[in-house]
Every structure is written in C-alpha cells, then in structure tokens.
Scaffold this motif. Sequence first.
Motif, PDB file in Angstrom:
ATOM      1  N   MET A 129      49.357  29.215  52.957  1.00  0.00           N
ATOM      2  CA  MET A 129      48.836  30.582  52.901  1.00  0.00           C
ATOM      3  C   MET A 129      47.960  30.889  54.106  1.00  0.00           C
ATOM      4  N   ALA A 130      47.221  29.887  54.565  1.00  0.00           N
ATOM      5  CA  ALA A 130      46.367  30.090  55.736  1.00  0.00           C
ATOM      6  C   ALA A 130      47.197  30.388  56.973  1.00  0.00           C
ATOM      7  N   ILE A 131      48.425  29.860  57.027  1.00  0.00           N
ATOM      8  CA  ILE A 131      49.307  30.100  58.176  1.00  0.00           C
ATOM      9  C   ILE A 131      49.949  31.484  58.109  1.00  0.00           C
ATOM     10  N   PHE A 132      50.489  31.813  56.941  1.00  0.00           N
ATOM     11  CA  PHE A 132      51.251  33.069  56.813  1.00  0.00           C
ATOM     12  C   PHE A 132      50.349  34.305  56.859  1.00  0.00           C
ATOM     13  N   THR A 133      49.095  34.184  56.432  1.00  0.00           N
ATOM     14  CA  THR A 133      48.207  35.352  56.474  1.00  0.00           C
ATOM     15  C   THR A 133      47.867  35.761  57.906  1.00  0.00           C
ATOM     16  N   LYS A 134      48.121  34.881  58.861  1.00  0.00           N
ATOM     17  CA  LYS A 134      47.893  35.231  60.259  1.00  0.00           C
ATOM     18  C   LYS A 134      48.966  36.186  60.778  1.00  0.00           C
ATOM     19  N   LEU A 135      50.042  36.339  59.992  1.00  0.00           N
ATOM     20  CA  LEU A 135      51.200  37.107  60.451  1.00  0.00           C
ATOM     21  C   LEU A 135      51.244  38.516  59.875  1.00  0.00           C
ATOM     22  N   TYR A 136      50.174  38.928  59.184  1.00  0.00           N
ATOM     23  CA  TYR A 136      50.101  40.316  58.741  1.00  0.00           C
ATOM     24  C   TYR A 136      48.630  40.719  58.655  1.00  0.00           C
ATOM     25  N   ASP A 137      48.393  42.003  58.457  1.00  0.00           N
ATOM     26  CA  ASP A 137      47.040  42.564  58.473  1.00  0.00           C
ATOM     27  C   ASP A 137      46.371  42.367  57.118  1.00  0.00           C
ATOM     28  N   VAL A 138      45.463  41.385  57.038  1.00  0.00           N
ATOM     29  CA  VAL A 138      44.790  41.115  55.771  1.00  0.00           C
ATOM     30  C   VAL A 138      43.736  42.171  55.441  1.00  0.00           C
ATOM     31  N   GLU A 139      43.437  43.047  56.390  1.00  0.00           N
ATOM     32  CA  GLU A 139      42.474  44.110  56.135  1.00  0.00           C
ATOM     33  C   GLU A 139      43.103  45.272  55.373  1.00  0.00           C
ATOM     34  N   GLY A 140      44.413  45.263  55.236  1.00  0.00           N
ATOM     35  CA  GLY A 140      45.088  46.283  54.428  1.00  0.00           C
ATOM     36  C   GLY A 140      45.326  47.585  55.136  1.00  0.00           C
ATOM     37  N   ALA A 141      45.326  47.578  56.473  1.00  0.00           N
ATOM     38  CA  ALA A 141      45.547  48.819  57.206  1.00  0.00           C
ATOM     39  C   ALA A 141      47.007  49.264  57.131  1.00  0.00           C
ATOM     40  N   GLU A 142      47.916  48.297  56.961  1.00  0.00           N
ATOM     41  CA  GLU A 142      49.332  48.628  56.863  1.00  0.00           C
ATOM     42  C   GLU A 142      49.645  49.246  55.501  1.00  0.00           C
ATOM     43  N   LEU A 179      40.419  32.914  52.355  1.00  0.00           N
ATOM     44  CA  LEU A 179      41.316  31.921  52.950  1.00  0.00           C
ATOM     45  C   LEU A 179      40.612  30.581  53.136  1.00  0.00           C
ATOM     46  N   PHE A 180      39.375  30.620  53.564  1.00  0.00           N
ATOM     47  CA  PHE A 180      38.607  29.388  53.731  1.00  0.00           C
ATOM     48  C   PHE A 180      38.447  28.678  52.390  1.00  0.00           C
ATOM     49  N   MET A 181      38.219  29.442  51.327  1.00  0.00           N
ATOM     50  CA  MET A 181      38.050  28.841  50.010  1.00  0.00           C
ATOM     51  C   MET A 181      39.340  28.167  49.548  1.00  0.00           C
ATOM     52  N   PHE A 182      40.488  28.766  49.843  1.00  0.00           N
ATOM     53  CA  PHE A 182      41.747  28.131  49.447  1.00  0.00           C
ATOM     54  C   PHE A 182      42.021  26.880  50.275  1.00  0.00           C
ATOM     55  N   GLU A 200      52.804  49.276  54.135  1.00  0.00           N
ATOM     56  CA  GLU A 200      53.864  48.536  53.463  1.00  0.00           C
ATOM     57  C   GLU A 200      53.702  47.044  53.735  1.00  0.00           C
ATOM     58  N   ALA A 201      54.024  46.266  52.724  1.00  0.00           N
ATOM     59  CA  ALA A 201      53.911  44.821  52.859  1.00  0.00           C
ATOM     60  C   ALA A 201      55.113  44.265  53.611  1.00  0.00           C
ATOM     61  N   ASN A 202      54.846  43.367  54.559  1.00  0.00           N
ATOM     62  CA  ASN A 202      55.960  42.725  55.258  1.00  0.00           C
ATOM     63  C   ASN A 202      56.356  41.439  54.534  1.00  0.00           C
ATOM     64  N   ILE A 203      57.329  40.738  55.078  1.00  0.00           N
ATOM     65  CA  ILE A 203      57.884  39.568  54.425  1.00  0.00           C
ATOM     66  C   ILE A 203      56.856  38.454  54.268  1.00  0.00           C
ATOM     67  N   PHE A 204      55.907  38.364  55.201  1.00  0.00           N
ATOM     68  CA  PHE A 204      54.920  37.290  55.157  1.00  0.00           C
ATOM     69  C   PHE A 204      53.901  37.505  54.032  1.00  0.00           C
ATOM     70  N   GLU A 205      53.593  38.772  53.762  1.00  0.00           N
ATOM     71  CA  GLU A 205      52.687  39.038  52.638  1.00  0.00           C
ATOM     72  C   GLU A 205      53.373  38.689  51.316  1.00  0.00           C
ATOM     73  N   TRP A 206      54.669  38.964  51.216  1.00  0.00           N
ATOM     74  CA  TRP A 206      55.430  38.566  50.028  1.00  0.00           C
ATOM     75  C   TRP A 206      55.446  37.044  49.891  1.00  0.00           C
ATOM     76  N   LEU A 207      55.581  36.344  51.007  1.00  0.00           N
ATOM     77  CA  LEU A 207      55.573  34.881  50.964  1.00  0.00           C
ATOM     78  C   LEU A 207      54.235  34.340  50.476  1.00  0.00           C
ATOM     79  N   VAL A 208      53.151  34.958  50.913  1.00  0.00           N
ATOM     80  CA  VAL A 208      51.818  34.540  50.461  1.00  0.00           C
ATOM     81  C   VAL A 208      51.672  34.764  48.959  1.00  0.00           C
ATOM     82  N   MET A 209      52.211  35.882  48.458  1.00  0.00           N
ATOM     83  CA  MET A 209      52.147  36.152  47.031  1.00  0.00           C
ATOM     84  C   MET A 209      52.923  35.094  46.240  1.00  0.00           C
ATOM     85  N   VAL A 210      54.107  34.736  46.737  1.00  0.00           N
ATOM     86  CA  VAL A 210      54.914  33.701  46.077  1.00  0.00           C
ATOM     87  C   VAL A 210      54.192  32.353  46.118  1.00  0.00           C
TER      88      VAL A 210
END
Length: 258
Positions: free
Chosen positions: A128-141, A215-218, A143-153
Amino acid sequence: MPRLFVEVAIFKQEWALLNETANLEDGRQQKRRVNLFQSSFYKPMTILLVTFFLQQCTGTYLTTAYVLDIFPRLCPVLGKQYNNEIFLTYGIIRLISSLLGALISVKVDRKHLLVWSNIGSSIPCFLMAIFTKLYDVEGAEKEANIFEWLVMVLLLFYFFVNTIGVVVVPWSLNSDLWSTEDRGIGGAITSATCFLIFFGFSKIFPFAVDEMGILFMFQVFGVSSIVMAVYSQIYVPVTLGKSYEEIKQHFAEKNVIV
C-alpha cells in the motif's frame, strides 16, 4: 469432544480435575494459591502477554475501531463515494475470515496459523505504501484510478488474512497454554491486560495518524506483523492434539526459551 480430546481417558482426567477444582467445602469454594514462579504459570503468562502486545501493534483492533476513518484517508475518492458499501464489505470479510480461521484451526496448529497470518498481513501493508505514491492521496482527483482500487483491495485483503489468525489465535492460546489449575487466574490476567493495552493504543492512534500519517502507521503494522511472526515461530508451542498435561510438561522442560 472427540475433536478436542483424541483419547477418552484424557477427557476423563481433565473433567475430573475440573470437578475437583470446583468442589465446595463448608459452603465456600476451595482456595488455591497460585505459584507465580512456577514454570507452568510464568512461561505461558510471558508468551501470552507479549503475543497480545504484538497483536495490538499489528493494528488488529485499531483498524477495526477506526475503520470508517481509515478508508477515506487511504482511498480519498473511493472512501467518499462508496464508504458505506466498503464498510459493509469489511464486515462480511471479517465474518467469513473468522469462520474460516476456526475451521482451519481444527486441522492446522495455531502456531503455524498465527505465523502465516502475520506474514500475509505484512505484505499488503508494505504494498500500500508503494501504490499510494501513484495517485493523489489528498483527494483532489474526482475519479479513482487503478492504483487507488488496488490499495482498496490490498486493505480488504489485510483485514481478511489478519482476521484468520492474528485476531482469533491469541485468544485460543489463552485457553490452550494454561493448565487446568491456573487457567482461571492466568487467563483473567492476560485478558484484562490485553484490553488495557488496547485502551491505551486506541487513545494514542488518532494522534499518531495526525502526526505521522496513516501510511506510516500501516508500515508500522507491517513491521510488527513480521516481528510477531518470528516471535510466534520461536516461542509459541504447538498445541494441536496435545492434552493440557502435555503442554504443562512442555513448559517444565529446560529447553523452553522463556
């Protein structure tokens, strides 16, 4: 009973000891002093207290208590759009994995189930720490991209594999490791200590998230899972198919490192 006791004689022996402990004398329950320095008491006590502490460090109960806050932090778009649906899925996963863990423990020893559950829990924490680097965790986007879906899974997979062993096994060990004479007092002490640890962690967790990030906590959960897996492999004894007397004799041996 046949699933718990391979031999009927073992069951009769344990049952007789339980009845003896519960006998009343002069209308009062017999009092028995617990020897805190006896190996059959302090060794399982030490193993269980460390196990319950590491259980809390893996995020088992913290993620449950703050699950509605965790989803939007890790997946800002999905967490806002499907928060209720994800929470329902989380509950179903917890239920199924708890039942699955109970079924697996009939055939697989709790020690190995605990080890593999911890290893499985650590993997999604690091990914999760890797994939969250590939989308905007601040929520400015929007629509969710594929990497956010991967983090959810990955997050849901963490809940699944964590529940199978890390959630249920320590409580099973809290019964397995104690001799019949010490189970009442020893089990009560370890259970009370576990809830006190959880109370302290649950108060600290929100401030830790605000200061260091979710992310640090996980990542802390992932490292703690590896530590718990190693500790369980070294110290937690095999209990499947063994009587309480055999487990008690195990702690009496000098080669037990505690």
